[in-house]
Design a protein around this motif. Structure first.
Motif, PDB file in Angstrom:
ATOM      1  N   ASP A 137       0.823  -1.216   0.000  1.00 53.16           N
ATOM      2  CA  ASP A 137       0.000   0.000   0.000  1.00 53.16           C
ATOM      3  C   ASP A 137       0.853   1.259   0.000  1.00 53.16           C
ATOM      4  O   ASP A 137       0.337   2.355  -0.240  1.00 53.16           O
ATOM      5  CB  ASP A 137      -0.906   0.024   1.235  1.00 53.16           C
ATOM      6  N   GLY A 139       3.903   1.542  -1.744  1.00 56.71           N
ATOM      7  CA  GLY A 139       4.833   1.570  -2.860  1.00 56.71           C
ATOM      8  C   GLY A 139       5.883   0.483  -2.887  1.00 56.71           C
ATOM      9  O   GLY A 139       6.778   0.514  -3.734  1.00 56.71           O
ATOM     10  N   THR A 166      -0.407   5.139  -0.270  1.00 56.26           N
ATOM     11  CA  THR A 166       0.027   5.888  -1.448  1.00 56.26           C
ATOM     12  C   THR A 166      -0.327   5.148  -2.734  1.00 56.26           C
ATOM     13  O   THR A 166      -0.281   5.736  -3.817  1.00 56.26           O
ATOM     14  CB  THR A 166       1.538   6.122  -1.405  1.00 56.26           C
ATOM     15  N   HIS A 167      -0.653   3.854  -2.617  1.00 52.57           N
ATOM     16  CA  HIS A 167      -0.957   3.040  -3.793  1.00 52.57           C
ATOM     17  C   HIS A 167      -2.219   2.208  -3.538  1.00 52.57           C
ATOM     18  O   HIS A 167      -2.335   1.534  -2.517  1.00 52.57           O
ATOM     19  CB  HIS A 167       0.201   2.082  -4.103  1.00 52.57           C
ATOM     20  N   LYS A 168      -3.137   2.257  -4.477  1.00 56.49           N
ATOM     21  CA  LYS A 168      -4.295   1.376  -4.455  1.00 56.49           C
ATOM     22  C   LYS A 168      -3.902   0.041  -5.092  1.00 56.49           C
ATOM     23  O   LYS A 168      -2.892  -0.036  -5.801  1.00 56.49           O
ATOM     24  CB  LYS A 168      -5.452   2.015  -5.224  1.00 56.49           C
ATOM     25  N   ASP A 170      -4.813  -1.520  -7.662  1.00 57.30           N
ATOM     26  CA  ASP A 170      -4.574  -1.490  -9.103  1.00 57.30           C
ATOM     27  C   ASP A 170      -3.384  -0.604  -9.489  1.00 57.30           C
ATOM     28  O   ASP A 170      -3.041  -0.478 -10.667  1.00 57.30           O
ATOM     29  CB  ASP A 170      -5.828  -1.036  -9.860  1.00 57.30           C
ATOM     30  N   GLU A 171      -2.734  -0.013  -8.457  1.00 60.03           N
ATOM     31  CA  GLU A 171      -1.559   0.822  -8.678  1.00 60.03           C
ATOM     32  C   GLU A 171      -0.293   0.210  -8.062  1.00 60.03           C
ATOM     33  O   GLU A 171       0.770   0.832  -8.085  1.00 60.03           O
ATOM     34  CB  GLU A 171      -1.771   2.211  -8.072  1.00 60.03           C
ATOM     35  N   TYR A 172      -0.418  -0.988  -7.505  1.00 58.17           N
ATOM     36  CA  TYR A 172       0.737  -1.611  -6.853  1.00 58.17           C
ATOM     37  C   TYR A 172       1.921  -1.720  -7.818  1.00 58.17           C
ATOM     38  O   TYR A 172       1.751  -1.967  -9.023  1.00 58.17           O
ATOM     39  CB  TYR A 172       0.381  -3.016  -6.367  1.00 58.17           C
TER      40      TYR A 172
END
Length: 346
Positions: A137, A139, A166-168, A170-172
């Motif tokens: 979560d 980064g 900082t990251h969802k 789908d953004e991992y």
């Protein structure tokens, strides 16, 4: 955890580790202030006063992977030395890290006892925030869940709240992104010699899967106890949890090539910079990396905690009246941690 705090601008003044190779790695990358010793043999008078104490205590007795005995073991009770250091030094803040299994060890009694001990130690006691952090979560290219016990001294008017991710999902950061260009790095990038049988087994396992993907009628079929056995990375996902030790297919395996990960690849999956060089054998370096806490995630928490040090406490004649004055402080950081067979560290 130290590297994350260093990267956030903190000054570390003392550190402790029981492992010789880990101490050498620390000295060459962070500083010469580390003391090699069992924490049980450290005289509290030899530990300097500090603003914050960070560290971990042995985790195997709380881990979901191993048979957990929690506080019923001598090793499981080593957290009490952490409590003693906090009791003696009265830092403004402390962070204690451990595995997710700590929350349910001894049917929940372990975390309740640890909570009580930390809340009531020192001159003022501590307000605690105990939560599970998935470092992906924040980064880190690894689905790594760990418990952080964060204590703020009760005479400080600061309420700690877990930083927003900082990251969802789908953004991992993916494994492929993390390992981009890693083959060019000369440090800690040695390949292990593995049996031909292991190579053939890995060829039967698609990326992202483990030993259970091998057909039962295959001559390479194996039985396993944990999902880590012959687990291969998936290029479009973060790594699953990288563990510190174990044989029998627990090394973590490349998504494309039928081989174990190198230690530099493991370090990338924790967020270490390529110029952070680890010392020791392949197995020792694997242990150091697997026992550590991802520096990028800890830096986010370290940055957030700076607000604590923007206030100085003044006690007036009335015991119930405390005022706060904002000021600029130089920060001293004390990392007091026992690493005895599996505590998380950095």
């Amino acid at each position: 955890m130290d590297l994350g705090f260093v990267n956030a601008g903190y000054k570390i003044i003392w550190a402790n580790d029981i492992d010789s190779d880990a101490c050498q790695t620390y000295k060459n990358n962070i500083g010469n202030h580390i003391v090699k010793s069992d924490i049980a043999n450290i005289n509290l008078k030899d530990i300097p006063k500090c603003d914050i104490i960070i560290g971990g205590f042995p985790c195997q007795d709380f881990s979901l992977i191993w048979k957990r005995k929690g506080l019923s073991t001598e090793r499981g009770n080593l957290y009490k030395y952490f409590v003693k250091v906090v009791q003696d030094k009265n830092p403004k803040v402390f962070i204690a890290e451990n595995v997710k299994g700590l929350m349910t060890a001894n049917k929940g009694k372990a975390i309740m006892q640890i909570k009580e001990d930390f809340e009531n130690c020192g001159l003022y006691g501590y307000d605690l925030d105990i939560d599970i952090y998935n470092f992906a979560d924040y980064g880190v290219p690894q689905l790594r869940e760990r418990v952080l016990i964060i204590g703020i001294r009760k005479d400080i008017n600061f309420k700690y709240r877990k930083p927003f991710p900082t990251h969802k999902p789908d953004e991992y950061v993916t494994s492929e992104e993390a390992l981009q260009g890693v083959k060019k790095i000369p440090y800690n990038n040695e390949h292990q010699n593995i049996k031909k049988k292991t190579i053939e087994m890995l060829k039967l396992i698609p990326e992202g899967e483990n030993f259970t993907a091998i057909p039962r009628n295959s001559p390479y079929y194996v039985k396993g106890m944990i999902s880590h056995v012959y687990r291969r990375l998936h290029r479009n996902r973060p790594s699953t949890t990288i563990i510190a030790a174990g044989g029998g297919g627990t090394w973590g395996y490349h998504y494309l090539e039928p081989r174990p990960l190198t230690n530099r690849e493991r370090a990338r999956l924790f967020g270490y910079p390529d110029d952070f060089i680890f010392y020791g054998s392949i197995a020792s370096v694997r242990k150091q990396i697997g026992n550590s806490v991802p520096p990028p995630a800890i830096k986010i928490i370290a940055d957030y905690l700076k607000e604590v040090f923007a206030y100085k406490v003044y006690e007036t004649l009335s015991k119930n009246s405390i005022s706060y004055q904002q000021l600029s402080l130089s920060l001293n950081l004390d990392n007091s941690q026992e690493v005895n067979g599996g505590s998380e560290k950095n």
